[in-house]
Scaffold this motif. Structure first.
Motif, PDB file in Angstrom:
ATOM      1  N   ASN A 568      10.318  35.249 -28.089  1.00 20.91           N
ATOM      2  CA  ASN A 568      10.140  33.646 -27.861  1.00 20.91           C
ATOM      3  C   ASN A 568      10.522  32.813 -28.696  1.00 20.91           C
ATOM      4  N   VAL A 569      11.888  32.324 -28.581  1.00 20.90           N
ATOM      5  CA  VAL A 569      12.472  31.309 -29.627  1.00 20.90           C
ATOM      6  C   VAL A 569      13.381  30.240 -28.938  1.00 20.90           C
ATOM      7  N   THR A 570      13.262  29.256 -29.453  1.00 28.99           N
ATOM      8  CA  THR A 570      14.187  28.067 -28.934  1.00 28.99           C
ATOM      9  C   THR A 570      14.935  27.641 -29.996  1.00 28.99           C
ATOM     10  N   GLY A 571      16.068  26.807 -29.646  1.00 26.27           N
ATOM     11  CA  GLY A 571      16.804  26.012 -30.794  1.00 26.27           C
ATOM     12  C   GLY A 571      16.396  24.658 -31.164  1.00 26.27           C
ATOM     13  N   THR A 572      16.831  24.155 -32.197  1.00 27.09           N
ATOM     14  CA  THR A 572      16.386  22.715 -32.864  1.00 27.09           C
ATOM     15  C   THR A 572      17.758  22.155 -32.633  1.00 27.09           C
ATOM     16  N   GLU A 573      17.645  20.941 -33.372  1.00 29.41           N
ATOM     17  CA  GLU A 573      18.902  19.968 -33.549  1.00 29.41           C
ATOM     18  C   GLU A 573      19.720  20.522 -34.521  1.00 29.41           C
TER      19      GLU A 573
END
Length: 664
Positions: A568-573
């Motif tokens: 469960n991982v999301t990107g960032t800017e």
């Protein structure tokens, strides 16, 4: 170079500067009249001409030249370091002296020497004055035959030319060729050395005895440098590189101070340019505190933070020597780069909550980077109590102090070993993450976030400096397991990403840095051996230089590390920073475990302490029995005393018993 010329050049180099200036003055006093005579002879077409009416002209030429040369500083210049500005000075000096001479000639009523002689004189004077100086410069610098090791310089640009010149002056090496990727330079001569393509390097090794390659590629990308290193690696040549331009400009190093290849070049990954907005957000104009400021990561954080110009930077460190070193370095850096930030060095342990709270209140700290931790897996495994105190309780107490003092941002430096840990160090770092997540869930005005990454090259305890030291000692190089792999990142890149990640935290965030592809440690060891000019000794090459010994995994060590718990991982800017969504515990449950853990540590109950770690960090699965040195020693002593008492009672019983009857 003939020996007599070399001896003459060495003797010339040893003369005091005043005597060298006198020699150049004498050379001009003797040479300028001769140059004028030669110019007149060419103009008149005869070497025999009447000097009775020309003596004034020769005297005027000599006086005007010497006066102009003195005024132009030609006798103050250090001949050995003459450069483009010296050429301009020679041109200007000769031209001005000839112009004055021309004015005198036109004004003199009796012109015994044709004025048309002066352009010829000007051309030959330029050749003589400039030629004598650059000939002496060449004699002073051309001392390559003194070097015993023949080297090729990769890069025929400005850095390569400076390196060749510097090596020539030092006499330690014998440069024989340039290697360059520019096809237009191939076959040409630069600074007296022929330029070859990379494909010709094996021939230079075989025919010219090249034993080392010096990289003069300060502007090349890491990816290209790694490609070059991979091409050179099979030749088992010593590969070294010029210092960074930043070090040269700061006066910390000279171009000719070649050193081992930067560990980052072994990875071959170019750092992503930082987002300046993210860098400034938590630092610029603020009061920033770094715990563990003298460590590998902490000290690099301090350097980068200082350049972002906070109002104050507080260096919190429990090692007096480490604090002294980083404070001195930062004050020097601030002076050289004209940074007005106040630098405050503070001794202390983050475990002492009152000390931390007093500091935060006194200085009005707004941002904390908590880098203080014990990180060496086997050492923490053998010192469980201190590992838990420093990694868990220090984080908790520092975080509670930050809450009380309304610190804006608190960033924990975590590790990939916190993911599915098999050792106490990893379990304590994951527990520290859970503590901050729990404090966030409890309700907090302080933004708590964690940044998790793998190994950093060249840090204390890293394999790179260990391998380098072992190779220099003649081996063997020790690797725990032939299949062990690790993620690596350079210290500056890791610190830069930590600073950017901290500004993106919303509270309770776990940020994971993109570490690139994992590296097989055995392959890293082989590459370092080859790039230090040696060969690996194994079954295929029994006559090699350095043996690699596989010692087996150390206590609680894993074959490979992970960066995420689950997927469960999301990107960032930022393209190299990810946000992990991971489970956490409610604060009352965390508080209860901390209280129980404190009791266990006070009793030195390592077994109970480890049970509590397993209870809180679900993924923690110890790979072996307790290894704490004091715990196991106490058990050995207790068992030894029991055995001794049993043996003594048995012996007494035998002595008291009647002797058996003798038989024949």
């Amino acid at each position: 170079m003939p020996k007599w010329i070399e001896r003459f050049a060495n003797g010339l180099a040893q003369l005091p500067r005043s005597q060298k200036r006198l020699l150049m003055l004498l050379a001009d006093l003797l040479g300028i009249p001769f140059v004028l005579w030669f110019a007149v002879s060419l103009r008149l077409g005869t070497y025999v001409h009447d000097l009775s009416g020309e003596a004034w002209f020769y005297g005027a030429a000599l006086v005007t030249s010497i006066i102009v040369f003195v005024r132009m500083g030609l006798y103050r210049a250090v001949i050995r370091y003459l450069g483009p500005k010296a050429i301009l000075a020679v041109f200007s000096g000769v031209t001005l002296s000839v112009a004055l001479l021309c004015a005198l000639a036109l004004a003199w009523p009796e012109k015994t020497i044709p004025v048309s002689t002066l352009p010829i004189y000007w051309a030959f004077a330029l050749i003589y004055v400039g030629g004598t100086r650059f000939m002496v410069r060449g004699l002073l610098n051309f001392r390559w035959s003194g070097g015993t090791q023949r080297v090729a310089i990769y890069g025929a640009g400005a850095a390569g030319v400076q390196l060749a010149t510097g090596l020539a002056r030092s006499g330690r090496y014998h440069p024989v060729a340039f290697i360059d990727d520019n096809v237009g330079l191939h076959g040409s001569t630069v600074n007296g050395l022929e330029v070859f393509p990379l494909a010709e390097l094996p021939g230079l090794v075989a025919d010219d005895g090249v034993a080392a390659v010096f990289l003069a590629l300060p502007s090349q990308t890491r990816r290209r440098r790694q490609e070059i290193l991979k091409a050179i690696e099979p030749l088992s040549l010593l590969v070294q590189t010029v210092p960074d331009y930043a070090d040269i400009l700061a006066g910390h190093a000279k171009v000719e101070d070649v050193r081992d290849v930067d560990a980052g070049d072994l990875l071959g990954r170019d750092a992503v340019p930082p987002n300046e907005r993210l860098l400034d957000a938590c630092i610029h104009g603020k009061v920033v505190m770094v715990t563990g400021a003298g460590g590998s990561i902490g000290s690099e954080l301090c350097r980068q933070i200082l350049r972002l110009r906070p109002s104050q930077v507080l260096l919190f460190e429990m090692s007096e020597l480490a604090l002294y070193n980083i404070e001195r370095e930062l004050k020097y850096l601030a002076g050289t780069e004209h940074i007005s930030t106040a630098i405050v060095g503070l001794l202390g342990d983050a475990h002492h909550k009152n000390r931390v709270r007093e500091i935060l209140q006194a200085y009005g700290v707004q941002t904390i980077y908590h880098a203080a931790a014990y990180k060496h897996v086997p050492i923490v495994e053998q010192n469980i109590v201190e590992g838990i105190y420093n990694n868990i309780f220090s984080t908790w107490h520092a975080a509670e102090a930050a809450l009380e003092c309304r610190v804006e941002t608190f960033v924990l430096i975590s590790t990939d070993k916190a993911v599915n840990p098999t050792n106490v160090m990893g379990a304590t770092k994951r527990f520290a993450e859970i503590v901050l997540q729990g404090l966030h869930n409890r309700g907090s005005q302080t933004r708590f976030c964690m940044v998790r990454f793998g190994n950093v090259l060249e840090s204390s305890g890293s394999v790179v400096p260990l391998f380098r030291e072992q190779v220099k000692r003649g081996g063997p190089v020790t690797v725990t397991h032939k299949d062990v792999i690790r993620y690596f990142m350079t210290i500056p890149e890791a610190a830069q990403l930590v600073l950017q990640a901290g500004s993106m935290g919303r509270g309770g965030d776990v940020f994971v840095l993109d570490m690139g592809k994992p590296v097989r440690i055995a392959d890293l060891a082989k590459r370092m051996i080859s790039l230090m000019g040696l060969t690996v000794r194994d079954e295929e090459n029994p006559d090699g230089d350095i043996e690699i010994i596989y010692t087996g995994l150390r206590p609680a060590e894993k074959l490979f590390e992970e960066l995420l718990i689950g997927t469960n991982v999301t990107g960032t800017e930022h393209p190299m920073i990810m946000r992990a969504i991971e489970h956490s515990l409610p604060w009352p449950q965390v508080q209860q475990v901390l209280d129980e853990l404190s009791v266990a540590l006070n009793r030195f109950d390592c077994e109970r302490a480890r049970q509590l770690l397993m209870q809180t960090v679900d993924e923690y699965r110890p790979s072996q029995d307790l290894q704490d040195l004091v715990w196991t020693r106490k058990a050995e002593v207790a068992n030894g005393e029991t055995t001794n008492v049993t043996n003594l009672q048995s012996r007494r019983a035998r002595l008291a018993a009647p002797s058996p009857p003798h038989t024949i």
